[in-house]
Design a protein around this motif. Structure first.
Motif, PDB file in Angstrom:
ATOM      1  N   GLN A  40       0.835  -1.203   0.000  1.00 15.61           N
ATOM      2  CA  GLN A  40       0.000   0.000   0.000  1.00 15.61           C
ATOM      3  C   GLN A  40       0.871   1.255   0.000  1.00 15.61           C
ATOM      4  OE1 GLN A  40      -2.743   0.094   3.248  1.00 15.61           O
ATOM      5  NE2 GLN A  40      -3.856   1.847   2.467  1.00 15.61           N
ATOM      6  N   GLU A  41       1.929   1.249   0.783  1.00 18.73           N
ATOM      7  CA  GLU A  41       2.832   2.396   0.826  1.00 18.73           C
ATOM      8  C   GLU A  41       3.515   2.597  -0.522  1.00 18.73           C
ATOM      9  OE1 GLU A  41       4.689   5.740   2.302  1.00 18.73           O
ATOM     10  OE2 GLU A  41       3.023   4.598   3.138  1.00 18.73           O
ATOM     11  N   VAL A  42       3.902   1.508  -1.175  1.00 21.16           N
ATOM     12  CA  VAL A  42       4.530   1.598  -2.501  1.00 21.16           C
ATOM     13  C   VAL A  42       3.544   2.209  -3.496  1.00 21.16           C
ATOM     14  CG1 VAL A  42       5.369   0.221  -4.453  1.00 21.16           C
ATOM     15  CG2 VAL A  42       6.222  -0.228  -2.152  1.00 21.16           C
ATOM     16  N   ARG A  43       2.289   1.799  -3.439  1.00 23.20           N
ATOM     17  CA  ARG A  43       1.273   2.374  -4.330  1.00 23.20           C
ATOM     18  C   ARG A  43       1.110   3.867  -4.064  1.00 23.20           C
ATOM     19  NH1 ARG A  43      -1.112  -2.648  -3.539  1.00 23.20           N
ATOM     20  NH2 ARG A  43      -2.420  -1.944  -1.819  1.00 23.20           N
ATOM     21  N   VAL A  45       3.399   5.888  -2.845  1.00 20.00           N
ATOM     22  CA  VAL A  45       4.613   6.558  -3.329  1.00 20.00           C
ATOM     23  C   VAL A  45       4.550   6.713  -4.848  1.00 20.00           C
ATOM     24  CG1 VAL A  45       7.109   6.271  -3.643  1.00 20.00           C
ATOM     25  CG2 VAL A  45       6.079   5.909  -1.394  1.00 20.00           C
ATOM     26  N   HIS A  46       4.101   5.675  -5.550  1.00 16.73           N
ATOM     27  CA  HIS A  46       3.986   5.768  -7.010  1.00 16.73           C
ATOM     28  C   HIS A  46       2.955   6.819  -7.405  1.00 16.73           C
ATOM     29  CE1 HIS A  46       6.726   2.670  -8.314  1.00 16.73           C
ATOM     30  NE2 HIS A  46       6.199   1.802  -7.467  1.00 16.73           N
ATOM     31  N   ALA A  47       1.852   6.879  -6.691  1.00 17.83           N
ATOM     32  CA  ALA A  47       0.833   7.896  -6.986  1.00 17.83           C
ATOM     33  C   ALA A  47       1.389   9.291  -6.735  1.00 17.83           C
ATOM     34  CB  ALA A  47      -0.423   7.640  -6.147  1.00 17.83           C
ATOM     35  N   ASP A  48       2.108   9.450  -5.623  1.00 18.02           N
ATOM     36  CA  ASP A  48       2.720  10.748  -5.325  1.00 18.02           C
ATOM     37  C   ASP A  48       3.734  11.129  -6.394  1.00 18.02           C
ATOM     38  OD1 ASP A  48       1.227  11.005  -3.027  1.00 18.02           O
ATOM     39  OD2 ASP A  48       2.875  10.475  -1.664  1.00 18.02           O
ATOM     40  N   ARG A  49       4.521  10.152  -6.818  1.00 17.11           N
ATOM     41  CA  ARG A  49       5.534  10.404  -7.844  1.00 17.11           C
ATOM     42  C   ARG A  49       4.867  10.838  -9.147  1.00 17.11           C
ATOM     43  NH1 ARG A  49       7.350   8.570 -12.237  1.00 17.11           N
ATOM     44  NH2 ARG A  49       9.516   8.618 -12.867  1.00 17.11           N
ATOM     45  N   ALA A  50       3.796  10.154  -9.519  1.00 19.94           N
ATOM     46  CA  ALA A  50       3.084  10.515 -10.750  1.00 19.94           C
ATOM     47  C   ALA A  50       2.515  11.928 -10.647  1.00 19.94           C
ATOM     48  CB  ALA A  50       1.968   9.513 -11.026  1.00 19.94           C
ATOM     49  N   LYS A  51       1.959  12.248  -9.499  1.00 18.55           N
ATOM     50  CA  LYS A  51       1.408  13.589  -9.292  1.00 18.55           C
ATOM     51  C   LYS A  51       2.511  14.642  -9.365  1.00 18.55           C
ATOM     52  CE  LYS A  51      -1.046  16.397  -5.930  1.00 18.55           C
ATOM     53  NZ  LYS A  51      -1.514  16.492  -4.551  1.00 18.55           N
ATOM     54  N   LEU A  52       3.637  14.371  -8.705  1.00 20.98           N
ATOM     55  CA  LEU A  52       4.754  15.314  -8.734  1.00 20.98           C
ATOM     56  C   LEU A  52       5.327  15.468 -10.141  1.00 20.98           C
ATOM     57  CD1 LEU A  52       6.585  14.346  -5.431  1.00 20.98           C
ATOM     58  CD2 LEU A  52       5.302  16.447  -5.885  1.00 20.98           C
ATOM     59  N   ALA A  53       5.394  14.378 -10.880  1.00 16.56           N
ATOM     60  CA  ALA A  53       5.890  14.445 -12.257  1.00 16.56           C
ATOM     61  C   ALA A  53       4.965  15.313 -13.107  1.00 16.56           C
ATOM     62  CB  ALA A  53       6.010  13.044 -12.847  1.00 16.56           C
ATOM     63  N   GLN A  54       3.667  15.156 -12.915  1.00 19.82           N
ATOM     64  CA  GLN A  54       2.700  15.965 -13.656  1.00 19.82           C
ATOM     65  C   GLN A  54       2.838  17.440 -13.272  1.00 19.82           C
ATOM     66  OE1 GLN A  54      -1.385  15.002 -12.878  1.00 19.82           O
ATOM     67  NE2 GLN A  54      -2.108  16.013 -14.723  1.00 19.82           N
ATOM     68  N   GLU A  55       2.973  17.703 -11.983  1.00 23.38           N
ATOM     69  CA  GLU A  55       3.145  19.086 -11.538  1.00 23.38           C
ATOM     70  C   GLU A  55       4.435  19.689 -12.078  1.00 23.38           C
ATOM     71  OE1 GLU A  55       2.859  19.052  -7.280  1.00 23.38           O
ATOM     72  OE2 GLU A  55       0.712  18.609  -7.304  1.00 23.38           O
ATOM     73  N   LEU A  56       5.495  18.890 -12.129  1.00 23.54           N
ATOM     74  CA  LEU A  56       6.758  19.363 -12.679  1.00 23.54           C
ATOM     75  C   LEU A  56       6.602  19.706 -14.159  1.00 23.54           C
ATOM     76  CD1 LEU A  56       9.783  19.919 -12.419  1.00 23.54           C
ATOM     77  CD2 LEU A  56      10.183  17.491 -12.887  1.00 23.54           C
ATOM     78  N   ASP A  57       5.931  18.827 -14.898  1.00 20.34           N
ATOM     79  CA  ASP A  57       5.697  19.098 -16.317  1.00 20.34           C
ATOM     80  C   ASP A  57       4.924  20.401 -16.503  1.00 20.34           C
ATOM     81  OD1 ASP A  57       7.012  16.784 -17.010  1.00 20.34           O
ATOM     82  OD2 ASP A  57       5.187  15.606 -17.352  1.00 20.34           O
ATOM     83  N   GLN A  58       3.891  20.595 -15.687  1.00 17.40           N
ATOM     84  CA  GLN A  58       3.098  21.824 -15.783  1.00 17.40           C
ATOM     85  C   GLN A  58       3.941  23.048 -15.431  1.00 17.40           C
ATOM     86  OE1 GLN A  58      -0.177  20.946 -13.185  1.00 17.40           O
ATOM     87  NE2 GLN A  58      -1.329  19.829 -14.751  1.00 17.40           N
ATOM     88  N   SER A  59       4.787  22.911 -14.411  1.00 18.20           N
ATOM     89  CA  SER A  59       5.656  24.027 -14.019  1.00 18.20           C
ATOM     90  C   SER A  59       6.652  24.358 -15.118  1.00 18.20           C
ATOM     91  CB  SER A  59       6.395  23.687 -12.720  1.00 18.20           C
ATOM     92  OG  SER A  59       5.494  23.583 -11.654  1.00 18.20           O
ATOM     93  N   GLU A  60       7.187  23.326 -15.755  1.00 18.23           N
ATOM     94  CA  GLU A  60       8.132  23.568 -16.850  1.00 18.23           C
ATOM     95  C   GLU A  60       7.439  24.263 -18.014  1.00 18.23           C
ATOM     96  OE1 GLU A  60       9.681  19.644 -17.567  1.00 18.23           O
ATOM     97  OE2 GLU A  60      11.362  19.957 -16.206  1.00 18.23           O
ATOM     98  N   LEU A  61       6.214  23.850 -18.331  1.00 15.32           N
ATOM     99  CA  LEU A  61       5.468  24.515 -19.396  1.00 15.32           C
ATOM    100  C   LEU A  61       5.216  25.984 -19.045  1.00 15.32           C
ATOM    101  CD1 LEU A  61       2.835  21.797 -20.396  1.00 15.32           C
ATOM    102  CD2 LEU A  61       4.710  22.669 -21.789  1.00 15.32           C
TER     103      LEU A  61
END
Length: 90
Positions: A40-43, A45-61
């Protein structure tokens, strides 16, 4: 050794074996519970990572857009200053 002593010893050993089995089952259940918690913790972390990656992409744009706007504003300011200089020079 009398039969009653042998029977008592066998029953005692049986109870000891049952107790060891119960302990082993309890430990196994606890390990499975811990493994489920880890999964459950791994899931999460993966969800958080995906969210952070999306936020990073938006910030870069957004940063790229701001950089383009900054260049355009700078270009317009230079043009305006050149126009003002040209008017003043006349």
């Amino acid at each position: 050794m009398p039969v009653s002593k042998t029977l008592e010893a066998a029953i005692s050993e049986l109870w000891a074996a049952v107790n060891r089995l119960e302990n082993a089952v309890d430990m196994r259940i606890e390990r499975q519970r811990e493994a489920a918690d880890v999964d459950q913790e791994v899931r999460r972390v993966h969800a958080d990572r995906a969210k952070l990656a999306q936020e990073l992409d938006q910030s870069e744009l957004r940063a790229n857009r701001l950089e383009e706007v900054n260049r355009e504003v700078s270009r317009r300011l230079v043009t305006a200053m050149e126009t003002i200089r040209a008017v003043l020079d006349r």
